[in-house]
Write a protein that holds these residues in place. Structure first.
Motif, short mmCIF file in Angstrom:
data_model
loop_
_atom_site.label_atom_id
_atom_site.label_comp_id
_atom_site.label_asym_id
_atom_site.label_seq_id
_atom_site.Cartn_x
_atom_site.Cartn_y
_atom_site.Cartn_z
N SER A 14 -10.07 -22.07 84.97
CA SER A 14 -10.61 -23.02 85.95
C SER A 14 -11.88 -22.45 86.58
O SER A 14 -12.87 -23.15 86.77
N TYR A 18 -15.71 -24.35 86.25
CA TYR A 18 -16.57 -24.86 87.33
C TYR A 18 -17.64 -23.84 87.74
O TYR A 18 -18.33 -24.04 88.73
N LEU A 20 -17.32 -21.12 89.23
CA LEU A 20 -17.07 -20.81 90.65
C LEU A 20 -17.73 -19.50 91.09
O LEU A 20 -18.35 -19.44 92.16
N ASN A 320 -26.14 -24.17 91.09
CA ASN A 320 -25.35 -24.26 89.85
C ASN A 320 -24.87 -22.88 89.38
O ASN A 320 -24.17 -22.78 88.37
N PRO A 505 -22.16 -28.12 93.81
CA PRO A 505 -20.94 -27.79 93.06
C PRO A 505 -19.76 -28.64 93.56
O PRO A 505 -19.56 -28.75 94.76
N MET A 507 -15.54 -29.46 92.74
CA MET A 507 -14.34 -29.10 92.00
C MET A 507 -13.10 -29.43 92.82
O MET A 507 -13.18 -29.52 94.05
N PHE A 536 -22.84 -32.55 87.38
CA PHE A 536 -21.85 -31.58 87.82
C PHE A 536 -22.16 -30.20 87.23
O PHE A 536 -22.77 -30.10 86.17
N GLY A 538 -21.11 -27.06 85.30
CA GLY A 538 -20.11 -26.69 84.30
C GLY A 538 -20.17 -25.20 84.00
O GLY A 538 -20.80 -24.44 84.74
N LEU A 547 -17.16 -34.51 85.07
CA LEU A 547 -16.46 -33.43 85.78
C LEU A 547 -15.01 -33.38 85.29
O LEU A 547 -14.33 -34.41 85.34
#
Ligand code: PLP
Length: 658
Positions: A14, A18, A20, A320, A505, A507, A536, A538, A547
């Motif tokens: 995950s 995203y 993160l 991003n 961002p 999510m 979005f 990625g 997304l």
């Protein structure tokens, strides 16, 4: 559209999906429950450095540790249980404090490392987020680092001079000015603030001289230079020689001469420039600082006691997380930015044997972006999944042709198939408009069209990424995506995403231990086809039109939009009269968190008031209509009473869906 399920999905997957870490570190991560958690430092534990005659010493505390993480999903659950409603804007004060600390330390470290003889003074540009709590928090946390405020208008100056204490950081007065603006600035100076009036155009000088003379104050003055260097981002057209703000070289020289004639040249102490926001490369900053430093030393040579160089804003945010020169990203670190500015100014001043200035920057995005997260709840979904269509004999030929095409896809060329599908749909529309296709046949065409698109999209997904046919059909991706209906307004909460294609961002803030199997787009509540998010972040910061989200399971589904703290709250508008969301300010405590402030969002009466509808008058009008219905016998007294009560309650409710 449901993607193939991978055997085991992990939280790491995950995080990568995203990106993160790219945009969220060090503030956002995922815990073992699969929830986003917020990692903050406790602002309160940072010790105040010594302040020596207005200049901050470098004895700041660089050991402020990041504290216990806060589970964002649990926090939202607690807050909704306490009566706050979604969409909800959550501000994390400790992140704000940490951003100020990092910006200060980046400069302080370089300054002490290279022996630069002057300190750094951060300025927070109030326009980036003027919400009272934010400005007060900036002033509170910034005090230990000597942070000041930058104002661009009279109201912002009023905020600055009542928020800072005399002796705190500088107040830099930018923007166009009239007598009142200048009067306010000089009043601040009379009270002991270091309020510097920055001349944005040559006409302002006459007004300043006149007001200063009337008030018998020797003003602290600055000039904003129009640099030739410009940024290459979104704001590149509004800067450079044709910028609307700032003085060209001739105007700079005439300010110096005029001040000399008036015996006020000692008032000119600051040079300011701003080459635009979200400056993509450090080289761009370097060229601008070099040009400004050269102007600075010339002004000093002309006899002005130049004490400050204010490099404006432009320090980028990596929205991003790709660490690239893309508009949504940032290819340099805070440290590189600080080093570039300090080293360039030091070198130019040494070469010209001019006293080095106190360095100022007006970083807006870099200060406040990270501290706010918008939480949106999903109200429902809409998808175009494949369904079997029975086509009876006697049905219009176009329906049969579409059904046959559906069964034959893929033929030799996917692009040719897609073109034919479109042509048949177009033909069906023509027939329907001429009255030669029934509503039932139209419904079959609709479903067959989506079935064909689904087959084509499945083929695209199974083909190599560089297959030219697959590339040509990429437009099918958002078309086939599941629409998630979010309880929010893009225009109110994320206006830059609509206005300038800003990427934020996005999510889910929970269920991150599960694979998100839906390819989705996120649409808002407004009756406007632009009211959606379709760009979005990625893996590795690549921008995608869809997304990945989880299928709804009957429980609330919460999506976070991150890095929203700069510009969005004030630029947001009232499209469809969706008003301010509920807002909460969170501070960490040693054993959890404290809700520092809760602000309920706009009620119906608030937004109606903004467009000059008076709530009480509307109630009176409503009551009159109810009365007439009673008199006409179409409403009972009981019904009338319920209508009156309910209308009043409705006017006090949130503008969002409950
Ligand atoms: N200073 C001035 C004069 C500005 O116009 C701006 C915004 O464009 C800023 C500072 C803040 O810029 P940023 O948010 O890029 O730091």
């Amino acid at each position: 559209m449901t993607a193939a399920i991978r055997p085991c999905w992990s939280i790491q997957d995950s995080k990568a999906l995203y990106n993160l870490k790219g945009w969220g570190a060090p503030y956002f991560q995922v815990n073992e429950l699969g929830n986003v958690e917020v990692v903050t430092s406790d602002a309160a534990i940072a010790t105040k450095p010594e302040v020596i005659s207005g200049a901050v010493s470098d004895k700041y505390d660089s050991t402020v540790a990041l504290g216990q993480p806060l589970d964002l999903a649990k926090l939202v659950s607690d807050l909704t249980n306490q009566g706050l409603q979604l969409p909800l804007l959550v501000h994390f004060d400790d992140i704000l404090a940490d951003r100020q600390r990092r910006i200060y330390e980046a400069f302080a470290d370089v300054i002490s490392g290279c022996g630069y003889p002057q300190p750094y003074r951060g300025l927070y540009p109030v326009k980036v987020n003027q919400q009272r709590h934010i400005v007060e928090a900036v002033a509170e946390f910034g005090q230990r680092y000597g942070f000041g405020l930058e104002a661009g208008s009279k109201p912002e100056l009023a905020i600055a001079l009542t928020t800072l204490q005399p002796g705190d950081g500088e107040i830099v007065c930018n923007g166009y000015k009239d007598r009142n603006y200048i009067q306010l600035a000089l009043m601040a100076q009379m009270l002991g603030h270091r309020a510097i009036v920055v001349l944005e155009n040559i006409r302002e000088l006459d007004v300043v001289l006149q007001v200063a003379n009337e008030m018998q104050v020797r003003p602290l003055l600055g000039v904003r230079a129009k640099l030739w260097e410009r940024s290459n981002g979104h704001w590149s057209q509004s800067v450079g020689e044709r910028a609307k703000f700032g003085l060209n070289t001739a105007a700079l020289l005439s300010v110096v001469e005029r001040l000399r004639q008036e015996n006020l040249l000692d008032c000119l102490q600051l040079l300011h420039f701003h080459i635009g926001s979200q400056v993509a490369t450090v080289e761009n900053h370097q060229r601008a600082v070099l040009e400004a430093a050269r102007i600075f030393v010339h002004l000093a040579d002309l006899g002005a006691p130049m004490a400050y160089l204010d490099v404006g804003g432009g320090l980028s945010i990596d929205y991003n997380g790709s660490k690239s020169a893309a508009h949504s990203s940032c290819s340099y670190s805070l440290e590189e930015y600080a080093r570039t500015i300090v080293a360039t100014v030091k070198e130019v001043c040494e070469r010209h044997q001019v006293a080095a200035p106190i360095l100022m920057s007006e970083s807006g995005r870099a200060t406040v972006s990270h501290q706010s997260v918008l939480i949106v709840d999903v109200l429902g979904i809409s998808s175009v999944g494949a369904t079997t269509v029975q086509v009876e004999s006697g049905t219009a030929a176009v329906v049969h042709r579409l059904a046959q095409l559906q069964d034959r896809i893929p033929r030799t060329s996917l692009l040719a198939d897609f073109r034919e599908v479109g042509e048949l749909k177009h033909e069906a529309l023509k027939l329907f408009s001429q009255g030669n296709l029934s509503l039932q046949e139209r419904s079959q065409v609709e479903q067959l069209y989506w079935n064909c698109c689904q087959r084509l999209w499945d083929c695209v997904q199974n083909s190599a990424a560089d297959n030219p046919e697959a590339i040509g059909l990429r437009e099918l991706e958002p078309l086939m995506a599941t629409m998630y209906y979010g309880n929010f307004s893009v225009f109110q909460s994320l206006p830059d995403s609509w206005a300038i294609d800003q990427v934020f961002p996005v999510m889910p803030i929970h269920r991150l231990d599960e694979e998100p199997t839906e390819s989705a787009t996120l649409v808002d509540l407004t009756c406007d086809s632009d009211g959606n998010l379709d760009r979005f972040v990625g893996p590795e910061g690549r921008i995608s039109s869809v997304l990945p989200l989880h299928p709804l399971n009957g429980d609330p589904y919460w999506i976070g939009v991150f890095l929203t703290g700069a510009y969005q709250e004030i630029l947001g508008d009232l499209h469809n009269l969706f008003g301010d969301t509920d807002v909460v300010h969170i501070r960490r405590e040693s054993h959890g968190y404290r809700v520092d402030r809760m602000e309920l969002g706009d009620r119906l009466t608030d937004v109606l008031g903004y467009v000059h509808f008076d709530g009480e008058e509307m109630v009176e009008k409503f009551d009159t209509t109810v009365e007439q219905a009673c008199l006409g016998g179409t409403l009972t007294a009981e019904g009338a009473s319920w209508l009156r009560r309910t209308f009043r309650t409705q006017l006090q409710a949130t503008t969002y869906l409950q």
